[in-house]
Motif scaffolding. Structure first.
Motif, PDB file in Angstrom:
ATOM      1  N   ASP A   1       0.839  -1.208   0.000  1.00  0.00           N
ATOM      2  CA  ASP A   1       0.000   0.000   0.000  1.00  0.00           C
ATOM      3  C   ASP A   1       0.871   1.255   0.000  1.00  0.00           C
ATOM      4  O   ASP A   1       2.089   1.191   0.173  1.00  0.00           O
ATOM      5  N   GLU A   2       0.211   2.383  -0.188  1.00  0.00           N
ATOM      6  CA  GLU A   2       0.951   3.629  -0.373  1.00  0.00           C
ATOM      7  C   GLU A   2       1.652   4.094   0.899  1.00  0.00           C
ATOM      8  O   GLU A   2       2.656   4.788   0.820  1.00  0.00           O
ATOM      9  N   ASN A   3       1.133   3.673   2.055  1.00  0.00           N
ATOM     10  CA  ASN A   3       1.725   4.179   3.299  1.00  0.00           C
ATOM     11  C   ASN A   3       3.175   3.736   3.435  1.00  0.00           C
ATOM     12  O   ASN A   3       4.045   4.522   3.806  1.00  0.00           O
ATOM     13  N   GLY A   4       3.404   2.444   3.135  1.00  0.00           N
ATOM     14  CA  GLY A   4       4.754   1.920   3.237  1.00  0.00           C
ATOM     15  C   GLY A   4       5.677   2.652   2.290  1.00  0.00           C
ATOM     16  O   GLY A   4       6.801   3.044   2.654  1.00  0.00           O
ATOM     17  N   LEU A   5       5.184   2.867   1.091  1.00  0.00           N
ATOM     18  CA  LEU A   5       5.986   3.562   0.083  1.00  0.00           C
ATOM     19  C   LEU A   5       6.346   4.962   0.555  1.00  0.00           C
ATOM     20  O   LEU A   5       7.506   5.389   0.483  1.00  0.00           O
TER      21      LEU A   5
ATOM     22  N   ARG B   1       0.564  -2.924  -6.838  1.00  0.00           N
ATOM     23  CA  ARG B   1       1.750  -2.840  -6.007  1.00  0.00           C
ATOM     24  C   ARG B   1       2.490  -1.546  -6.240  1.00  0.00           C
ATOM     25  O   ARG B   1       2.398  -0.937  -7.302  1.00  0.00           O
ATOM     26  N   PHE B   2       3.232  -1.142  -5.222  1.00  0.00           N
ATOM     27  CA  PHE B   2       3.983   0.098  -5.277  1.00  0.00           C
ATOM     28  C   PHE B   2       5.468  -0.257  -5.176  1.00  0.00           C
ATOM     29  O   PHE B   2       5.819  -1.172  -4.437  1.00  0.00           O
TER      30      PHE B   2
ATOM     31  N   ALA C   1      19.972  -0.552   3.285  1.00  0.00           N
ATOM     32  CA  ALA C   1      18.869   0.042   2.525  1.00  0.00           C
ATOM     33  C   ALA C   1      17.686  -0.920   2.482  1.00  0.00           C
ATOM     34  O   ALA C   1      16.534  -0.517   2.664  1.00  0.00           O
ATOM     35  N   ALA C   2      17.985  -2.206   2.264  1.00  0.00           N
ATOM     36  CA  ALA C   2      16.914  -3.194   2.222  1.00  0.00           C
ATOM     37  C   ALA C   2      16.215  -3.276   3.574  1.00  0.00           C
ATOM     38  O   ALA C   2      14.980  -3.370   3.665  1.00  0.00           O
TER      39      ALA C   2
ATOM     40  N   GLY D   1       7.850  -1.339   5.651  1.00  0.00           N
ATOM     41  CA  GLY D   1       6.676  -2.126   5.251  1.00  0.00           C
ATOM     42  C   GLY D   1       6.820  -2.817   3.921  1.00  0.00           C
ATOM     43  O   GLY D   1       5.838  -3.304   3.365  1.00  0.00           O
ATOM     44  N   ALA D   2       8.048  -2.880   3.371  1.00  0.00           N
ATOM     45  CA  ALA D   2       8.223  -3.530   2.073  1.00  0.00           C
ATOM     46  C   ALA D   2       7.960  -5.032   2.197  1.00  0.00           C
ATOM     47  O   ALA D   2       8.337  -5.658   3.182  1.00  0.00           O
TER      48      ALA D   2
END
Lengths: 408, 483, 174
Positions: free
Chosen positions: C12-16, C138-139, C155-156, C163-164
């Protein structure tokens, strides 16, 4: 904050967990009203008296111009007051939330409608000097005769003042009891009210302005004048909002509200120009002598300059000044444009009124300015008083939360 | 930001829970399954109507427009009525996409795509009539100002008919561009789930869209700019159409209120047509949760407002015809209401001023079947409005010896039928080959939903699993209407 | 230009949004993000500057206005003036409608053309490289890996914390 205002902000769920809780509100003490513009009020009073003095002098020296000046001032002020009323009704009927935090300003403008009404009724004794049909009856005397004219005028003014009264009363009642029924009732009132204002506003424009030219007629005159009402309303609201929030009196107002007001000024001014152009272009094109008289009177002699200046001030300049996004978001800038638009509004009304007389050249001096000063200052005084009678933030309006978190 | 600030008075627009993939599947489904019997039947009817129209047009062109009912007095009638009717229909699409976008009216997301398509098809239908009316349509290019061997003899820029050429073609081009730009993200969505030839076709159409934020940022700016350009454009088009009449000196045609009056009428009829199509579509596609009663209700409110302006214009015209003291004006309006075409006038008044008043009643506003019937009546009324304006102003002109009556011939009726055939053929094809609802925009208002659903589930768990009545309609997709 | 990318996917967009903000705060270079719809606030999260395309609109619009007025005047009053209905050869009021339409036409077409050129949208025969599911549900956030002190694991980890649901390396930018 998004840099580009695309209106794509996320939707919102319906859950009762957020927003205000009615029970809490009942417990909270009722919001307080406090006086507004205490320093400005005596100044306005003095200006009103000065203006009245000037009017007295001009009445003795130039009675025709005194009445014509009074008519122009009265109509301008009525446009502002009616504009406030129409703005409030439009926001209610469309369930708009963004303007709630500033809604006391349009309400105060509407509450000052009686000033314009009294000024307009003051024109009646001099009707014979302005309206040619009083002494030389018009072919349609059933419509244009003084008693019926005065009755229509009284009825229309009462209607507007009545609508403004009901609106402000229910809005202030909500401050006390926090009941939602006021909001629902206002929505119903505004649908009906806007319908009535559309009708009565057209008749008013035909009577008070168009019939100055006894034999001239244009079906556009009603809508054209009503577009002026929209411009006048939103400009005056902008001035009020910027001045009040500068003094910290409207804590809920942010750049997004100014931006919306700026967009409305831009849009309404362009709507006015569109109607101006439509009327002018069609009469120019058809070139019928009975219609062109109106524009001939306004584009000959010394009037021509004012005629084109009117278009520049009411549309050209504001259009350019409000085009950049940053301009519409700057309180100082929108304030300047709003003042310009209000001044231009008077000029537009003046050009509807004055050239219908015998004057070959425009004269803007004591008669016109003293009437504008008296009526305008008195109107401002009443608006300030009205602002002081209710809390400036309508804390119990159900849309207040939305308005204060205006996402732009 | 403002997510928690929405007033409790707001009601949700999309009522059933959907995931993003669910929305994609649902909107793409009509493009991926075989056509239903109902669709096939409707398509056949539309194609037959179109075929009849094509035959009537070729007949007109071969024989000349003498096969129509026009005469020396009434030189504009059925064809121009149909032209103005279709242009008017074509106003709602851009209005929904552009003006409602600028006013942040969220409810437009489910209906704008179809409304824009409808606009394009209606403008195509409209454009046909003046071209057929030329009699020699193969010389249509003479309307364009190009250097030629006749002088160069330029087109007459002072003629409102030429303004029309520019207005209609600009409107068509800009609407098409606006529509296509709006389609881009969805074309990419379709491309990425399609196979074979379809994937290749959509691959070309989607112009290599890959959902990049660098693109989105500029795309959103451009969409806003296009909306800002399309708003005055849509007003200008019917303004210029009205000037075809209003620049003349004919009583009943020459009146300054025509521009705003025509624009309001166009929006009025356009919304009636959008409602007609949307009510049928949501039923056939079972999209009642995407195109909800709330959408329909909002559109009826636009109809009340624009119908009010139209009514005000009727009243103003009539009043002014009397007030002016101009005997020709007065006669024209008396003749409209009580002359030989009085029946048409009263159909117009009752459908355009009477019928919309029923929308003041909440029950009517929220019943799709009632709305459908009333919307159809409004379309009839608006067709008659154009007929009344055009024919009754012409048929009894200044010279009583030249007075005449006009009645359409079967050929003219067949061309009108054909224009409906064209419109519905294109619309039905559109429902099969392109996503009818803006997938990306609907997802945009769904994005917030997930959080809402979580919050609701948490609240429910807290309450011990008892389902509170308020929780039933929990709008995961709650794009509440913002104004 | 980029040697490779680290792509994190979100449901979702929040994680992004969170990942974009945190990545920027951590000094990582964001190549781009890929989303199925326009995510409100992502431009700010990624630190993008507003587009300058409105200037193109203004320029094209003004060109349209001037061109249309000049051309109408030239054809009607200079090249071959003809008296039609007693109107003056240079009938300025009558030239307003066409000038307006032409203004809008050029402004709209110019803006869209500028958009296509600026972001490289054009008809192409082959299919573009598209990250899986970003046009559906997906984002994705693509981070540049060519920084001097780029730490892939860190970074990962940052993206996963935001939230990835999946993090992978990609050779070439889409």
């Amino acid at each position: 904050m998004s840099v580009v205002n695309v209106g794509h902000d996320a939707g919102h769920g319906h859950d009762g967990g957020h927003g205000h809780d009615a029970a809490d509100l009942h417990a909270a003490p009722p919001p307080k009203a406090s006086p507004v513009g205490l320093g400005a009020q005596p100044v306005l009073l003095v200006l009103t008296l000065l203006g009245l003095g000037g009017m007295g002098v001009s009445l003795l020296l130039w009675p025709q111009r005194a009445f014509s000046g009074l008519l122009a001032a009265a109509v301008t002020v009525l446009m502002v007051g009616l504009g406030g009323l129409v703005f409030a009704l439009l926001m209610a009927v469309s369930n708009a939330g963004w303007a709630t935090t500033l809604k006391r300003v349009p309400e105060a403008l509407a509450a000052a409608l009686p000033v314009g009404a009294i000024a307009l009724l003051g024109v009646l004794p001099g009707a014979a000097l302005l309206f040619g049909w009083v002494e030389h009856p018009h072919g349609r005397g059933a419509w244009l005769n003084l008693p019926f004219f005065a009755a229509r005028m009284g009825g229309i003014l009462l209607l507007w003042i009545g609508l403004a009264f009901i609106l402000t009363r229910s809005s202030r009642a909500q401050d006390r009891d926090a009941a939602l029924r006021h909001t629902r009732r206002t929505v119903a009132l505004s649908a009906l009210g806007l319908l009535l204002i559309g009708l009565s506003g057209s008749v008013a424009a035909f009577d008070w302005l168009m019939s100055l030219e006894t034999h001239w007629y244009s079906t556009m005159y009603g809508l054209y004048s009503l577009s002026g009402v929209l411009v006048a309303g939103v400009s005056a609201i902008t001035i009020g909002v910027v001045l009040l929030s500068r003094r910290g009196r409207l804590p809920g107002v942010g750049d997004n509200h100014i931006h919306d007001l700026g967009k409305l000024m831009f849009g309404f001014s362009t709507l006015w120009a569109y109607l101006w152009l439509s009327q002018w272009l069609l009469i120019w094109y058809a070139n019928l002598p009975e219609e062109t008289t109106y524009y001939l009177a306004r584009t000959s002699g010394g009037w021509s300059f004012l005629f084109w200046l009117n278009l520049v001030l009411n549309w050209g300049l504001p259009f350019v000044l409000l085009m950049p996004r940053a301009a519409k978001r700057s309180p100082e800038h929108t304030l300047r444009v709003a003042i310009l638009l209000l001044a231009a509004r008077w000029l537009d009304v003046y050009l509807m009124v004055a050239p219908s007389g015998d004057a070959i050249h425009p004269g803007i001096s004591l008669p016109e300015l003293s009437a504008l000063l008296a009526v305008g200052a008195c109107f401002g005084l009443v608006v300030l008083r009205a602002l002081g009678r209710a809390p400036l933030t309508p804390v119990h309006d159900p849309y207040l939360g939305e308005s204060q978190h205006h996402p732009g | 930001m403002s997510e928690h600030a929405l007033s409790d008075l707001r009601e949700p627009l999309v009522t059933e829970p959907r995931t993003m993939a669910g929305i994609t599947d649902e909107v793409c489904a009509p493009m991926e399954r075989r056509p239903s019997i109902l669709w096939t039947l409707a398509f056949l009817v539309a194609v037959v109507a179109l075929a009849i129209g094509v035959w009537a047009v070729q007949h007109t062109i071969r024989k000349g427009i003498g096969v129509w009912g026009l005469n020396k007095t009434v030189g504009w009638a059925f064809d121009i009525t149909n032209f103005v009717f279709w242009v008017g229909i074509g106003h709602a699409g851009t209005l929904i996409s552009a003006i409602l976008f600028l006013f942040r009216q969220k409810w437009r997301t489910s209906v704008n795509r179809a409304a824009e398509a409808m606009t394009l098809f209606a403008v195509m239908c409209a454009g046909l009539f003046p071209i057929i009316h030329m009699g020699r349509p193969w010389l249509g290019f003479w309307m364009l100002p190009y250097p030629n061997t006749r002088g160069s003899l330029w087109v007459n820029f002072r003629s409102p008919l030429l303004w029309d050429v520019f207005a209609i073609s600009t409107y068509f081009i800009v609407s098409a561009v606006f529509w296509y730009v709006g389609l881009l993200p969805d074309l990419a969505t379709v491309r990425d789930r399609a196979k074979g030839l379809k994937r290749r076709i959509f691959g070309v159409l989607a112009l290599g869209w890959n959902g990049s934020q660098k693109t989105w940022l500029r795309y959103e700016t451009v969409y806003l700019l296009l909306a800002a350009l399309a708003t005055p454009l849509v007003l200008s088009v019917h303004t210029i159409v009205s000037m075809d009449f209003a620049t003349s000196v004919l009583p009943g045609w020459h009146t300054p209120i025509f521009p705003p009056y025509f624009v309001a009428g166009a929006v009025f009829s356009g919304f009636a047509m959008v409602l007609t199509l949307m009510i049928i579509t949501r039923k056939i596609m079972r999209w009642e949760h995407l195109i909800t009663v709330r959408h329909l209700e909002n559109m009826t409110k636009v109809i009340i407002v624009t119908g009010g302006i139209v009514g005000l214009a009727y009243g103003t015209e009539f009043f002014m015809a009397w007030y002016s003291g101009n005997m020709y004006e007065a006669f024209t309006f008396k003749n409209r209401a009580f002359g030989p075409y009085g029946w048409a006038y009263w159909i117009m008044v009752s459908c355009n001023v009477g019928v919309p008043q029923l929308f003041w009643i909440k029950k009517v506003r929220t019943s799709p079947w009632m709305i459908l019937i009333l919307a159809l009546l409004i379309n009839v009324g608006m067709w008659f409005e154009r007929f009344v304006i055009i024919v009754t102003s012409l048929h009894r002109d200044f010279l009583p010896s030249s007075w005449a009556m006009y009645a359409p011939t079967l050929i003219e009726l067949a061309i009108l039928l054909g224009s409906f055939g064209l419109f519905f053929t294109l619309f039905l094809l559109f429902t099969r080959v392109l996503p009818m609802i803006s997938i990306a925009e609907v997802k945009g208002v769904l994005g917030f939903a997930a959080r809402k659903r979580e919050a609701a589930a948490a609240a429910k768990a807290k309450a011990g699993g008892s389902s509170a009545p308020g929780g039933v309609g929990l709008p995961i997709a709650a794009s509440k209407e913002r104004s | 230009m980029t040697s490779g990318l680290l792509v994190a996917y979100f449901e979702d967009e929040n994680g992004l949004l969170r990942a974009a903000r945190e990545a920027r705060a951590a000094g990582l270079k964001i190549h781009d993000a890929y989303t199925p719809y326009a995510v409100h606030g992502l431009d700010a999260a990624m630190g993008q500057r507003p587009s300058r395309l409105p200037w193109v609109t203004l320029l094209c619009g003004l060109t349209g206005t001037l061109l249309a007025f000049w051309f109408q005047r030239w054809t009607s009053a200079v090249s071959w003036p003809i008296n039609v209905g007693g109107k003056p050869a240079h009938s300025f009021p009558a030239f307003i409608p066409v000038a307006f339409e032409f203004t809008v036409l050029l402004a709209a077409l110019g803006t869209v053309a500028a958009l296509f050129i600026r972001v490289g949208l054009r008809p192409r025969v082959g299919l573009p490289r598209v990250l899986p599911r970003v046009t559906n549900d997906r984002f994705a956030l693509a981070l540049c890996t060519d920084g001097e002190d780029f730490n892939g694991a860190a970074a990962a980890e940052l993206c996963r914390n935001a939230g990835a649901c999946e993090v992978s390396a990609v050779e070439e930018a889409p």
